[in-house]
Motif scaffolding. Structure first.
Motif, mmCIF file in Angstrom:
data_model
loop_
_atom_site.group_PDB
_atom_site.id
_atom_site.type_symbol
_atom_site.label_atom_id
_atom_site.label_comp_id
_atom_site.label_asym_id
_atom_site.label_seq_id
_atom_site.Cartn_x
_atom_site.Cartn_y
_atom_site.Cartn_z
ATOM 1 N N ARG A 88 0.840 -1.213 0.000
ATOM 2 C CA ARG A 88 0.000 0.000 0.000
ATOM 3 C C ARG A 88 0.867 1.252 0.000
ATOM 4 N N GLN A 89 1.928 1.273 0.793
ATOM 5 C CA GLN A 89 2.788 2.451 0.860
ATOM 6 C C GLN A 89 3.497 2.703 -0.469
ATOM 7 N N ALA A 90 3.909 1.626 -1.137
ATOM 8 C CA ALA A 90 4.520 1.786 -2.458
ATOM 9 C C ALA A 90 3.523 2.379 -3.437
ATOM 10 N N CYS A 91 2.273 1.915 -3.368
ATOM 11 C CA CYS A 91 1.220 2.446 -4.250
ATOM 12 C C CYS A 91 0.930 3.911 -3.960
ATOM 13 N N VAL A 92 0.879 4.255 -2.674
ATOM 14 C CA VAL A 92 0.602 5.643 -2.290
ATOM 15 C C VAL A 92 1.690 6.571 -2.818
ATOM 16 N N GLU A 93 2.940 6.148 -2.723
ATOM 17 C CA GLU A 93 4.041 7.013 -3.165
ATOM 18 C C GLU A 93 3.990 7.245 -4.676
ATOM 19 N N VAL A 94 3.698 6.189 -5.441
ATOM 20 C CA VAL A 94 3.584 6.357 -6.897
ATOM 21 C C VAL A 94 2.325 7.140 -7.240
ATOM 22 N N GLY A 95 1.220 6.808 -6.565
ATOM 23 C CA GLY A 95 -0.037 7.504 -6.833
ATOM 24 C C GLY A 95 0.039 8.993 -6.540
ATOM 25 N N ALA A 96 0.812 9.355 -5.525
ATOM 26 C CA ALA A 96 0.957 10.761 -5.147
ATOM 27 C C ALA A 96 1.957 11.512 -6.018
ATOM 28 N N GLY A 97 2.658 10.801 -6.890
ATOM 29 C CA GLY A 97 3.622 11.454 -7.758
ATOM 30 C C GLY A 97 4.978 11.677 -7.119
ATOM 31 N N LEU A 98 5.229 11.058 -5.972
ATOM 32 C CA LEU A 98 6.521 11.200 -5.303
ATOM 33 C C LEU A 98 7.580 10.300 -5.935
ATOM 34 N N ALA A 99 7.123 9.266 -6.634
ATOM 35 C CA ALA A 99 8.024 8.356 -7.348
ATOM 36 C C ALA A 99 7.274 7.802 -8.541
ATOM 37 N N ASP A 100 8.012 7.364 -9.536
ATOM 38 C CA ASP A 100 7.406 6.738 -10.702
ATOM 39 C C ASP A 100 7.470 5.214 -10.642
ATOM 40 N N VAL A 101 8.468 4.692 -9.937
ATOM 41 C CA VAL A 101 8.640 3.244 -9.800
ATOM 42 C C VAL A 101 8.983 2.937 -8.347
ATOM 43 N N ALA A 102 8.203 2.066 -7.727
ATOM 44 C CA ALA A 102 8.426 1.685 -6.329
ATOM 45 C C ALA A 102 8.326 0.175 -6.191
#
Length: 372
Positions: A88-102
């Motif tokens: 979930r945290q990996a998804c949140v980071e990509v979804g929020a635009g903080l990363a493109d690949v997690a």
């Protein structure tokens, strides 16, 4: 939040505790996920590691074997839902635009099972082991709905048949009803084969944005979209089993956020650490009416090829439950099913899947995925 897609998954087979270093377990799963996605480690921008029983600070020792890229790394502990929370945290980071690949990695060796009561200054007069807790729930379920021990054990029979088809499962032998019911009894009517094995292993899932898929030239046809990710903790329930009540609330949120209903699900991976849990949770999810799950099971509705494949991986009962990896492993199974790549355990026409984990505390994580 922008769309998030699973682009690569990998596992180290679940197994009994061995001398294999956890670093080897985890790196094996990560490299498999990278190969599956068609990515290099340097292209992964952030990492979350779900673990509960191994020790602190384990991410750096593991990821250094892949290269010192300076990647931000976070260790996640949330009991049995540790891997689900890392995902979930990996998804949140990509979804929020903080990363493109997690990447979300789950890895564990069953070395330390420490509960917080002593550190909290709480003196436990009575401790109820998980097997006893669910044996009591099984007894209550059998009493309330007229269910026999044989009907309860049929969950393990189904899941053992699925696990026998899964090269990553800890238990890879199909079992008869007589074998499942055979002693020893662990607690109440729950026999050994109605309780999940807790071993070791690893699982990894890589998520990416649409921009990353296009920029890195990834195979869009194999990208599985994360429609929703729901996370809740228990409230106060009036006499109802809190695990089932929490599952009902969290699943309802995840399905609503995904814009679907339970009837749209093709494959489900759930927290079946004990046989009774599958019956309780499929009812809480809306896949069966209260007290009717055993009849749907008998009719083959939860089989591979049935109405909805429940625990096609073998579930925790046969796939195993190494704690940290379990939730990420569920994502790997659903992704594989939705891609149509599950081989002999493939559920025909699978398009939408749900992954569910509960953890002591109690917490619940539910993810809905779809091949779009």
């Amino acid at each position: 939040m922008r769309p998030v897609h699973v682009v690569g998954v990998g596992l180290h087979p679940y197994q009994r505790l061995s001398d294999t270093p956890y670093t080897r377990l985890g790196v094996h799963a990560v490299r498999a996920a990278l190969a599956d996605a068609g990515l290099q480690w340097r292209q992964v921008q952030t990492a979350y590691t779900g673990t509960a029983t191994t020790g602190m600070g384990l991410s750096r020792l593991m990821f250094r074997h892949l290269g010192a890229t300076g990647i931000p790394m976070t260790q996640v502990e949330n009991a049995s839902a540790s891997g689900s929370t890392a995902f979930r945290q990996a998804c949140v980071e990509v979804g929020a635009g903080l990363a493109d690949v997690a990447i979300a990695v789950g890895v564990d060796k069953p070395l330390h099972f420490l509960l917080p009561q002593k550190a909290a200054g709480v003196r436990e007069l009575v401790r109820v082991a998980p097997a006893t807790h669910f044996a009591l729930l099984a007894s209550r379920y059998q009493h309330d709905h007229g269910v026999t021990p044989e009907q309860l054990a049929a969950v393990a029979v189904k899941n053992s048949c699925n696990g026998a088809l899964n090269p990553n499962a800890q238990r890879r032998k199909a079992r008869t009803l007589a074998e499942v019911l055979a002693p020893p009894q662990i607690s109440g009517t729950l026999t050994r084969l109605q309780c999940c094995p807790v071993g070791e292993g690893a699982a990894a899932a890589i998520v990416a944005s649409d921009d990353a898929i296009a920029r890195l030239g990834l195979d869009r046809s194999r990208a599985v979209t994360v429609l929703s990710s729901a996370s809740r903790s228990e409230t106060v329930y009036d006499g109802e089993n809190f695990d089932a009540a929490l599952t009902r609330e969290t699943t309802a949120q995840a399905l609503s956020d995904a814009g679907i209903t339970a009837a749209d699900l093709d494959v489900v991976e759930l927290h079946d650490a004990f046989t009774v849990e599958e019956l309780l949770y499929v009812e809480a999810m809306g896949l069966a009416e209260p007290g009717r799950a055993v009849f749907a099971l008998e009719a083959g509705e939860f089989d591979i090829g049935g109405r909805v494949a429940v625990s096609a991986s073998g579930g925790l009962l046969s796939m195993g439950h190494p704690i940290g990896p379990t939730g990420v492993g569920q994502i790997a199974e659903i992704t594989t099913q939705l891609r149509g790549e599950a081989g002999p355990r493939q559920h025909p026409g699978a398009r939408t899947g749900l992954a569910h984990m509960v953890g002591v505390g109690a917490v619940c994580l539910v993810h809905v995925l779809r091949l779009t």
